[in-house]
Design an enzyme around this catalytic site. Structure first.
Site, PDB file in Angstrom:
ATOM      1  CB  THR A 118      65.269  26.382 -19.593  1.00  0.00           C
ATOM      2  OG1 THR A 118      66.738  27.754 -19.367  1.00  0.00           O
ATOM      3  CG2 THR A 118      66.336  25.039 -20.577  1.00  0.00           C
ATOM      4  CE  LYS A 119      67.140  31.766 -14.926  1.00  0.00           C
ATOM      5  NZ  LYS A 119      67.459  31.428 -14.119  1.00  0.00           N
TER       6      LYS A 119
ATOM      7  CG  PHE B  25      66.756  24.603 -25.121  1.00  0.00           C
ATOM      8  CD1 PHE B  25      65.588  24.190 -24.790  1.00  0.00           C
ATOM      9  CD2 PHE B  25      67.755  24.810 -24.222  1.00  0.00           C
ATOM     10  CE1 PHE B  25      65.171  23.210 -24.187  1.00  0.00           C
ATOM     11  CE2 PHE B  25      67.503  23.667 -23.420  1.00  0.00           C
ATOM     12  CZ  PHE B  25      65.777  22.764 -23.506  1.00  0.00           C
ATOM     13  CE1 TYR B  26      69.461  31.799 -18.838  1.00  0.00           C
ATOM     14  CE2 TYR B  26      68.631  34.126 -20.203  1.00  0.00           C
ATOM     15  CZ  TYR B  26      69.087  33.717 -18.959  1.00  0.00           C
ATOM     16  OH  TYR B  26      69.650  34.251 -18.240  1.00  0.00           O
ATOM     17  CB  ALA B  27      64.152  32.269 -23.058  1.00  0.00           C
TER      18      ALA B  27
END
Length: 344
Positions: A156-157, A152-154
Site C-alpha cells: 500500500t505504501k 500488504f502494508y508495504a
C-alpha cells in the site's frame, strides 16, 4: 505565520513533527482519527502536550472520509502538508488488510485530490523502507528498483508513491516521499519492538525475538528523523526542464517529485539493540527465540547520501543513546512498570 497541515498528529512521528513546527512559530493544523490500533490515551496525551506550544488546531477525523480533506484544504489553505496518517504495522496487515487499503490508499487519494484543488507549496508524504521489499543489495538507494513488496502494508505504501507521482506530473504538485527506517524514541508506538521489549524486561516477562535474533535494522532516532523532515520541507523538488536528472538523485524526469530515505545509515543487529535496552534498564531480557514472521525482512539499511546532498544533514544518534532516552521516558510515563519487575 505559515500554516502546516500534519495528518496523524497524535501519532508518534506526527506528534514530534507538530511540536517542532510549533516551537518554530508555525500555525499547525493537526488531523488525527484516534483509532484504537493502540492505546488511545497515549495519543490523547501527545495531543494534549501540543496546545501549550503555540497555535495548534486539532481536528478529529479520518483522512479517507470522503470530502473531509477537500473541506479542510479549502478552509485552511495550508502552505505545507505533511501526510503521516496511515495504518501502520507489517504483521497487522496480514490480519486486517482492508484497514490498510482504506487508510493508506484511499486516504492518500483524498489528500492528493484536496492538494490538486488547493495546491500547497510542498506536499510531503510518508512511505517506508519496507517498500524496498525483497531487495538484497544494501544499503538501499532511492534509485533502486522496488518491485517486490513482502507485505500488504508495504504494497500500500509503494502504491501511494506511484499515486503521488502521477499527481505531481499531471498537476505540478511539488511532492517529496519519505522512506522511513525503523523510527524509535520517547512517545513511541506500543506495537514497536523497543516499546514491547522495554515493557517486558521491566516486568520480568519474556520477549519474542524473531528469526532467532539474526536480524538487523537501521534504527533511526525520532529527533534525527524530525530534523530530516524539517530540512526537506525547504528542499522543494522542481521538474527538470530538460528531463535530465543529476546522478544519484531520485528526482523524476517528468514531475516535481522525489523519494528520499531518512535513516541512520548504520544497521544494528537485533541482539545489540536488546543489549542496549538491558544496559539502559539494568535488567536482563528473557529471550523467546522464534522464526521469521511472514512479511518481515532480515535487514534494512539506508543510503542517506541523497538526504545529505539535499540538506547537508545525516542522522547520527547512536542506538545506545536513543534507547536510554526512550527508557528514561518510559519509566517516567509508566512508573508502575519501572520499579521491581514483580510489581505489575
Amino acid at each position: 505565520m505559515p500554516t502546516a497541515l500534519v495528518t496523524g498528529s497524535a501519532g508518534f512521528i506526527g506528534y514530534h513533527v507538530c511540536a517542532r513546527l510549533l516551537n518554530e512559530g508555525w500555525r499547525v493544523i493537526g488531523l488525527d482519527a484516534r483509532t484504537d490500533y493502540y492505546d488511545v490515551t497515549l495519543k490523547d496525551a501527545r495531543h494534549a502536550r501540543l496546545a501549550p506550544l503555540g497555535d495548534f488546531v486539532p481536528e478529529l477525523g479520518r483522512v479517507e472520509d470522503p470530502g473531509r480533506m477537500a473541506a479542510l484544504f479549502e478552509r485552511e489553505r495550508p502552505d505545507v502538508v505533511i501526510h503521516l496518517a496511515a495504518q501502520a504495522g507489517v504483521r497487522y496487515s496480514i490480519e486486517n488488510p482492508r484497514s490498510y487499503l482504506e487508510s493508506n490508499i484511499i486516504g492518500t487519494f483524498e489528500i492528493l485530490e484536496a492538494a490538486r484543488a488547493h495546491p500547497p507549496r510542498h506536499l510531503l508524504l510518508a512511505s517506508t523502507s519496507s517498500a524496498y521489499g525483497a531487495n538484497t543489495s544494501m544499503p538501499y538507494n532511492e534509485t533502486d528498483r522496488a518491485d517486490y513488496q513482502m507485505s500488504f502494508y508495504a504494497a500500500t505504501k509503494k502504491s501511494t508513491e506511484s499515486m503521488a507521482h502521477s499527481y505531481a506530473h499531471l498537476y505540478g504538485l511539488p511532492t517529496t516521499m519519505f522512506r522511513f527506517f525503523t523510527v524509535y524514541g520517547p512517545w513511541g508506538r506500543p506495537d514497536m519492538a523497543l516499546f514491547k521489549f522495554t515493557k517486558a524486561i521491566l516486568q520480568g516477562t519474556p520477549i519474542e525475538v524473531y528469526n532467532y535474533g539474526d536480524m538487523s535494522r537501521d534504527f533511526t532516532y525520532i529527533d534525527d528523523l524530525v530534523e530530516g523532515i524539517r530540512l526537506l520541507m525547504d528542499a522543494v523538488p522542481e521538474r527538470p526542464e530538460d528531463g535530465i536528472v543529476p546522478e544519484g538523485d531520485s528526482l523524476s524526469p517528468v514531475a516535481p517529485y522525489r523519494v528520499v530515505n531518512v535513516g541512520n545509515s548504520e544497521p544494528v543487529q537485533l541482539t545489540a539493540f536488546i543489549e542496549a535496552i538491558e544496559q539502559a534498564t539494568g535488567l536482563s531480557a528473557q529471550r523467546n527465540l522464534m522464526p521469521m514472521q511472514p512479511g518481515d525482512v532480515p535487514a534494512t539499511w539506508a543510503d542517506a547520501a541523497l538526504l545529505r546532498s539535499l540538506t547537508g544533514y545525516t542522522p547520527a544518534t547512536p542506538v545506545h543513546e536513543g534507547v536510554a532516552r526512550f527508557v528514561e521516558w518510559y519509566r517516567s510515563y509508566y512508573p508502575r512498570n519501572s520499579c521491581d519487575p514483580q510489581m505489575k
